[in-house]
Every structure is written in structure tokens, then in C-alpha cells.
Design an enzyme around this catalytic site. Structure first.
Site, PDB file in Angstrom:
ATOM      1  N   LYS A 164      -4.018 -15.017 -66.530  1.00  0.00           N
ATOM      2  CA  LYS A 164      -3.121 -14.716 -67.662  1.00  0.00           C
ATOM      3  C   LYS A 164      -3.629 -15.313 -68.956  1.00  0.00           C
ATOM      4  CE  LYS A 164       0.946 -14.322 -64.751  1.00  0.00           C
ATOM      5  NZ  LYS A 164       1.938 -15.115 -64.032  1.00  0.00           N
TER       6      LYS A 164
ATOM      7  N   GLY B 115      -5.158 -13.996 -59.788  1.00  0.00           N
ATOM      8  CA  GLY B 115      -3.728 -14.222 -60.000  1.00  0.00           C
ATOM      9  C   GLY B 115      -3.471 -14.843 -61.366  1.00  0.00           C
ATOM     10  N   SER B 116      -2.420 -15.675 -61.423  1.00  0.00           N
ATOM     11  CA  SER B 116      -1.891 -16.136 -62.704  1.00  0.00           C
ATOM     12  C   SER B 116      -2.902 -16.856 -63.589  1.00  0.00           C
ATOM     13  CB  SER B 116      -0.707 -17.053 -62.459  1.00  0.00           C
ATOM     14  OG  SER B 116       0.191 -16.408 -61.598  1.00  0.00           O
ATOM     15  N   VAL B 117      -3.919 -17.482 -62.999  1.00  0.00           N
ATOM     16  CA  VAL B 117      -4.889 -18.169 -63.854  1.00  0.00           C
ATOM     17  C   VAL B 117      -5.541 -17.189 -64.828  1.00  0.00           C
ATOM     18  CG1 VAL B 117      -5.477 -20.186 -62.470  1.00  0.00           C
ATOM     19  CG2 VAL B 117      -6.528 -18.005 -61.940  1.00  0.00           C
TER      20      VAL B 117
END
Lengths: 225, 574
Positions: free
Chosen positions: B292, B288-290
Site C-alpha cells: 500500500k 499484501g498491505s506492505v
């Protein structure tokens, strides 16, 4: 030495006599003298033999005895090793973080809040004292041994210089009622909740209180610092 | 007449003597020697596993196995024997009696794992009462002083079989078994009655080689704190599991690898999780966002964007036949690159990923260590799932940019942030610090060569952006520690549901990876919670755990605040 060479000479002469016929023995040896020299020699040999035997017997006996001693000592060493192991086991179990934490909780200690540092040279406080404050569960009474200012056998915190014992109090919530009476720890507690960099290893996440079971700092040489 | 009788007697004796000494002598001597001479195995002691400060995490202690030789026990003494032994060995009398009266064996085990002192007392009691047929045998027991401390990491040692290779085992106890086990010795010597060795007798053999001690990089206290924190949160949010990793950024040394739930390795029965490998390296999840941070760092490195490049970010974006949207509905925003990261916008990250291109994105994912072993040496490690870009589907190119559609391990993810924090130089994580042989000689583990992944300047830019994450405008103000500068990133990933091959109903992975102090990074803490029920945002669930563990670790390692003020990072584009 002389006797043997003489003997040999005699034999040779005898042979020569038989072969050559008319030659007479050239040397006469005094027989009694030879006999007299053999007896002490044999005695010496016998004595030596007896001594050797005795020594051997003695050595073997000692060896056997030592073997028994060795066995006994080995058994003793094994027993001692067993008890050492048992003690070590209980020590390692008691000093495990979880055991320390529950012990500390039993004494009414709580985990510290956010980190807070006191820079010793200039007295600057690094960090936020408000965030470092943690709520102490109320109504916990702890009986602490009253520190003796005299140099009695009981290790009293006031005995040690403040560098070791007093800084062990970490980020302080309000001091416990009974600890307030103690001189050195109370001083450490009343000062702004701060701690020096050297004290962090003392207890995982808990604040060593003056009622810590080992209030005396001992250097590796065994002398109290 | 008397004389001739004597002569006859002497002659008979003489003949017998010749027979015994001369003819059968060799045979008798051999039998005697067989009785005296015994070959004994000298078991090698197993090495301990200690933490970075030498505190034991696993050690071997001696125990006794008490056994009976039923053939040496007269039937009438079996009952009194069982009565005497039962309280000493803490075994029911009926069990003892059935073992003592067995007829099919001369080796009936009465009790295992008996304390040596107890075993000795038992033998003394029996000897005092004139009871025979009971013996003891030295055995070794593995003891974990910390209980469940690092249990999923340490595992348990393989069982030594009487014949053939050892079986079973898990964790470091298994992977480092060759070092820990040592080599058994043996002795062949002559023993007298009572097991005493006869002096000056034949003595040949080989001394046992004790196992080496394996020193880990873990810190016992930090490990405990991490374990407590993650376990408490897993319980509070009813998560399926969780991991917390603490790493020294400069050296790559792991100070804690905590997982929840865990188990008590001292218990006689081991649960299934004992053998399933450590979740921090064995469990892959969609980050997920980590993730990015890789997309942004790559785009910055390739000069596709600057920290201030503006992006128009609606809450929804249609690409091809797919629609992507941000976690929360919002109006169209104008965010900078830093703003996209700090506010964790999926839509913004897709746009950055498009500028980077999928081949370069793949290169950076690889360079940061995805799809490969970390080399940490924990058994059961997974490489994660990272297909080459040719196999990516049309939407995968976009989802990977914000961390869906690939599988990573918690340790791989932690390593990415350690790399950014370390100025763009990747130091592979290590767990084994050194091995110390029985004679005290320490052999440090060879450290993997550091490798530059992104430029120091780019790493600095990313670091500032990550610091904005913990600001009031970012997604994780809960991660802040008063007085410190903390940088990090939240992750709220969806877990695929195998039943519908979609994300609906699969649950979430809530995570937070961060480091402190942000301007002089020393410690990294990564927290991952799998399938929490109460809430699912990384900033709400994982960041508080980060706060707790990081606070403890900073205190434990005596890392003071730097006392600097964070830079102002522009999140909103004009």
C-alpha cells in the site's frame, strides 16, 4: 708473447729459405729458456683446473645438501602450516556468533534488551531503562576468579582503566552474586544499566560479564590498555 | 699371451662402452629422465568469503586423501595394515581390507577429508612398521566456521571434475566461483628418491594464482541475530519458512539476509534446500498491505491526494462484480490518507488507487523496483510477477493497490521501504562489498547509481504516516522500540491456493517492513513469515521479530535514539 712472434718469424724464414734458397735464419732463440717458462705455466693451469673442479664439487655438494635442508624445512613448514590451519579452524569456530552465544549462555548470560545509551559528556541516558532490563534466569551460580588488585600475572579487570574493562558490561541485569564482590566490574554493574557507544562489538547479543575469558583489553601493539 | 688377453678384454669393454654410451645412450638417458622428471599440479587455494569486518564465513582448509596401491601390498600384510589403519583413519577394518585387496586398480581410496596431522602420523606409523603401499594426496575442504550462518546465501562450491567443467554448486560459492577459485599452477621438475627436487635440475612451470577473497556487506553478528530471531518465530508459529533482511539505508548494503529453515553446510549430506536458491530473492509472494505504501506514495507524488485527504471507508466495497473488504469488520469510518495507511484499510487504498489510475500505479511499481532484478548478485534471483497494466483484469487494478495479484520477493519489498526511508532515492541493495586478491589488493564493487523515485517531501510525508503504524492506533505497536522512533508497515497477505485458483485455504504471508530511527533512517529490517499456522497478522507475528532484530542491529551499529518527538499525524478525518 715474445716467444710466439719469434716462432712465427722462424717459420716464415724457413719457408723463405726453401723458396729463395740461400738465405740464412736471421734469429737464434735460446731454447732452454723457453722450456723453463712452460712448466710453471702448465702447473698454474693445472692448479686452476683442480681448484675449479674442487670448487664445483664443493658447490654441488653444498647445493645437494641445501636441497636436503630445503626439503626438510619445507616439510617442517608444511607441518607447521597444517597445525596453524588446525588452530585457526578451531579459533574461527570458537569465535563464531553461535558458539559465543552458547558459551555465554553457559556462563549464565542472557541477550540484552532494548538499546540503551549513556552519553558520556553529560551522563544522559538515551532509551528506556525499563525496556532494556531483561529477566535473568534465577539460581545460576558462576564461579569467577577473584580479581587481584595487585599486578599479578592473572589479568584482573581492576588493572585496566575503567574506559576499557568496566564499560564492557552492557545493559545490566542485576549483577550475579559472585560478581558483586569484584571491585571494578561491580562498580560498572551497580551504576544505572547503561553503556557507552564503544562497547557494542564485544559479544553478539550477550552481556560480557566480568568472568569473560579475556578480560584484558589489548591494543594491537600488544600492550594492555 | 697375457698382454693379448688384456687387449682383448679392453677391446670388449671398449665396444660395450661405445654401445652403451654412443648407440643406446640417448635411450637410457631418456628413460632416466622420465624417471626423474615429473609434472605436478600445484592446486590454487580457494579464496575465503568474509563478512564486512573480515570475519570468515567460508574458508578452505587442507585435508588429505589416504589411498593405497594394492599392487605394492603383499597379501599377507593386508590384514595387519588394515588393523593398523582402522583406528587412525576411523574407517571399519573390513572396508579397508576390501580396498587393500582390490586387484583392478592401483589407486584405492581408503579415506577422504583426513586431517593433515592425522595423515602424517599415519604415514609415520606405517613407515616405522615397514609397511608400504599407502600414500596421501592433498585435497581442499570447504569449512564454514559459523555452521548454518548465512548457509542459504553462501551455498556450496561446485565440484571440480577431472575432465570437463565443474558441476553443481549453489549460492555465492557458485556465482562468485570465478573469483574464488583462482588458477591452478603446474611445475615440471626433476625429483629424486623421496620426492625431493634435484637442485640445478630442469625446472619449469607456473605458480598457482590463489583465489580472491570475496568480502560481503553482511555483518556476522547481525546475520546471526536475524537468523536466530526468524528461526525461533518460524518454529513458534509453525510457519513454512521465513526471511529477515537487514539493510543499511544510506548505502543499500545488506547487513543480514537470514532465512529459516537453514542447514549445516559442514554436514556431509546437503539437503535439497541447499540448491533451491535463497528464499529472500528466489521466492515470490503476494506482498499484501506492505504494498500500500507504493499506492499512497504514488498518489501523493502525483498530487492526487494529500496526507489529510478524507476518505469514507466502509468495511466492504463493491466494485463491478467483486466485493473487497477490510481485514476486520468495522463501522463506516472517516479516515485520512495517513489513516488509511496506518490502519491498513483495503477499502481506503482501493479509493486512493482509483485516483492514481492503473497506468501510473504500474509506473510507480516499476520505479520502486518491481518486476526487475535488484542486481544484488545472489544467484537464482526472481524478478517477481508484474504484468503490464494492459493485461490486468478488472479486479486486479484494485487488488494490486493493496498488494494482492502481483508477486514480489522479500528483497524487492525491503528495497521499496529503503527508498522511502532514504528520502525517495532508491539505492539498489548490494551484497558484495569488495574482492580482495591474494596479494591484498582490494577492488571495491561498483556501486549502482542511486535513482530518485519520489520527491523528498513526499518521502517525508510517507515516513510520518509509516511512523503512525507503530503508534497505539496503528497495526503494529509491537514493532516499537522504547526510546526510538520506528516507522514501518504490516502486511497480511493471502496466498493463492492452486487447487481452487482462489485464496481459500492457501494460508497467509505475515510481514513487517520497518526502519529506524524514523526521523533519521539508518537501518531497515524486513521480516516475512510464510504460511504461519498460529495466527496470521503481520502486526502480531512479524512485528515482534522486527523488534528483536532491530534492537540488536541498533546496538550492534551503535545507533543512538534521536531523542525527538514524533509528529502528530491525523488518522481520522473530521
Amino acid at each position: 708473447m715474445s716467444t710466439t712472434s719469434v716462432g712465427r718469424g722462424r717459420t716464415r724464414d724457413a719457408h723463405a729459405g726453401r723458396r729463395g734458397g740461400a738465405r740464412l735464419p736471421l734469429v737464434k732463440v735460446a731454447q732452454p729458456g723457453r722450456r723453463a717458462s712452460r712448466v710453471p705455466f702448465a702447473l698454474v693451469i693445472l692448479l686452476l683446473l683442480a681448484a675449479a673442479l674442487l670448487t664445483l664439487l664443493l658447490l654441488n655438494t653444498m647445493l645437494a645438501q641445501d636441497a636436503f635442508v630445503l626439503y626438510r624445512l619445507q616439510q617442517q613448514s608444511a607441518t607447521l602450516a597444517d597445525s596453524e590451519q588446525q588452530l585457526q579452524e578451531s579459533v574461527t569456530q570458537a569465535e563464531a556468533p553461535s558458539a559465543l552465544a552458547s558459551q555465554a549462555a553457559g556462563l549464565g548470560m542472557v541477550p540484552g534488551g532494548d538499546p540503551l545509551f549513556l552519553r558520556v559528556p553529560d551522563g544522559t541516558v538515551l532509551g528506556d531503562p525499563k525496556a532494556a532490563r531483561v529477566a535473568v534466569p534465577p539460581a545460576i551460580t558462576i564461579r569467577t576468579p577473584t580479581p587481584q588488585p595487585s599486578s599479578s600475572a592473572s589479568p584482573s579487570p581492576s588493572m585496566s582503566p575503567s574506559a576499557s574493562s568496566s564499560t564492557r558490561g552492557r545493559v545490566g541485569p542485576s549483577p550475579t552474586p559472585s560478581a558483586r564482590g569484584a571491585s571494578a566490574p561491580a562498580r560498572a554493574r551497580k551504576s544505572p544499566p547503561a553503556t557507552s557507544r564503544a562497547t557494542h562489538r564485544a559479544n553478539p547479543g550477550t552481556q560480557p560479564a566480568p568472568q569473560s575469558p579475556r578480560p584484558q583489553h589489548v591494543t594491537p601493539t600488544g600492550r594492555p590498555t | 699371451v697375457v698382454f693379448s688377453l688384456l687387449v682383448l678384454l679392453l677391446a670388449v669393454l671398449g665396444v660395450r662402452l661405445v654401445q652403451l654410451q654412443g648407440l643406446d645412450g640417448a635411450a637410457y638417458a631418456q628413460r632416466a629422465e622420465l624417471q626423474r622428471r615429473q609434472a605436478r599440479t600445484l592446486p590454487a587455494s580457494r579464496g575465503a568469503i568474509v563478512d564486512r569486518n573480515g570475519n570468515p564465513l567460508a574458508l578452505s582448509v587442507e585435508t588429505r586423501t589416504v589411498f593405497a596401491d594394492p599392487t605394492e601390498i603383499p597379501p599377507r600384510t593386508a590384514l595387519p595394515l588394515a588393523q593398523a589403519l582402522s583406528p587412525l583413519l576411523n574407517v571399519p577394518q573390513s572396508d579397508l581390507l576390501s580396498q587393500l585387496t582390490r586387484t583392478d586398480t592401483r589407486y584405492a581410496i581408503l579415506a577422504r577429508g583426513i586431517d593433515p596431522g592425522v595423515a602424517q602420523r599415519t604415514l609415520q606409523v606405517l613407515r616405522a612398521n615397514g609397511l608400504t603401499g599407502i600414500g596421501t594426496q592433498i585435497q581442499s575442504r570447504r569449512f564454514y566456521p559459523g555452521g548454518g550462518l548465512a548457509a542459504t546465501l553462501l551455498g556450496f562450491p561446485p565440484t571440480v571434475q577431472t575432465t570437463g567443467p565443474a558441476t553443481g554448486g549453489a549460492g555465492l560459492e557458485l556465482s562468485a566461483n570465478r573469483l574464488l577459485a583462482g588458477r591452478d599452477g603446474k611445475v615440471t621438475a626433476e625429483f629424486g628418491a623421496g620426492g625431493r627436487e634435484i637442485p640445478a635440475g630442469e625446472h619449469a612451470g607456473q605458480a598457482p594464482v590463489p583465489g580472491s577473497t570475496v568480502q560481503l556487506t553482511l555483518d556476522r553478528d547481525i546475520q546471526w541475530a536475524a537468523q536466530e530471531a526468524i528461526a525461533a518465530q518460524v518454529k513458534a508459529v509453525k510457519a513454512k519458512g521465513g526471511t529477515a533482511i537487514v539493510q543499511d539505508i544510506r548505502t543499500g548494503e545488506l547487513l543480514a539476509v537470514a532465512t529459516a529453515p537453514t542447514f549445516d553446510p559442514n554436514a556431509p549430506v546437503r539437503p535439497a534446500m541447499a540448491v533451491s536458491g535463497n528464499p529472500a530473492v528466489a521466492e515470490t509472494y503476494e506482498p499484501g498491505s506492505v504494498n500500500k505504501v507504493i499506492t499512497v506514495a504514488g498518489a501523493l507524488q502525483d498530487r492526487r491526494v494529500t496526507p489529510d485527504t478524507p476518505f469514507r471507508v466502509p468495511w466492504e466495497l463493491h466494485v463491478g462484480d467483486r466485493t473487497f473488504h477490510d481485514a476486520e469488520v468495522h463501522r463506516v469510518e472517516r479516515l485520512t490518507t495517513a489513516g488509511v495507511l496506518a490502519k491498513s484499510s483495503n477499502v481506503g487504498t482501493i479509493q486512493i488507487g482509483e485516483r492514481l489510475g492503473k497506468n501510473r500505479l504500474y509506473d510507480f511499481l516499476r520505479a520502486f523496483g518491481f518486476g526487475a532484478d535488484t542486481g544484488v548478485g545472489i544467484p537464482g534471483e526472481s524478478r517477481g510477477i508484474l504484468p503490464p497494466p494492459q493485461q490486468w483484469s478488472g479486479s486486479q487494478e484494485h487488488t494490486i493497490a493493496f498488494g494482492q495479484g502481483i508477486g514480489v520477493t522479500a528483497l524487492q519489498m525491503a528495497s521499496v521501504y529503503a527508498t522511502v526511508a532514504n528520502g525517495g532515492i532508491r539505492v539498489a541493495p548490494t551484497l558484495i562489498k569488495a574482492t580482495v586478491s591474494a596479494d591484498g589488493k582490494a577492488t571495491p564493487r561498483a556501486q549502482p547509481a542511486p535513482r530518485r523515485v519520489i520527491d523528498a517531501g513526499v518521502a517525508l510525508q510517507v515516513r510520518d504516516m509509516l511512523e503512525a503504524v507503530t503508534s497505539d492506533e496503528g497495526t503494529a505497536p509491537a514493532a516499537r522500540i522504547a526510546g526510538y522512533r520506528v516507522a514501518g508497515k504490516t502486511g497480511t497477505a493471502q496466498i493463492p491456493n492452486p487447487r481452487c485458483h482462489c485464496y481459500r485455504g492457501g494460508g497467509y504471508t505475515a510481514s513487517f517492513v520497518g526502519f529506524a530511527p524514523a526521523d533519521n533512517p539508518q537501518l531497515l529490517v524486513s521480516v516475512v513469515l510464510q504460511r504461519p499456522v498460529n495466527g496470521h497478522f503481520g502486526g502480531h507475528l512479524a512485528a515482534p521479530v522486527f523488534h528483536r532484530i532491530m534492537s540488536f542491529a541498533l546496538k550492534s551499529e551503535a545507533i543512538a535514539p534521536t531523542g525527538t518527538t514524533p509528529p502528530t499525524v491525523r488518522l481520522l478525518a473530521p
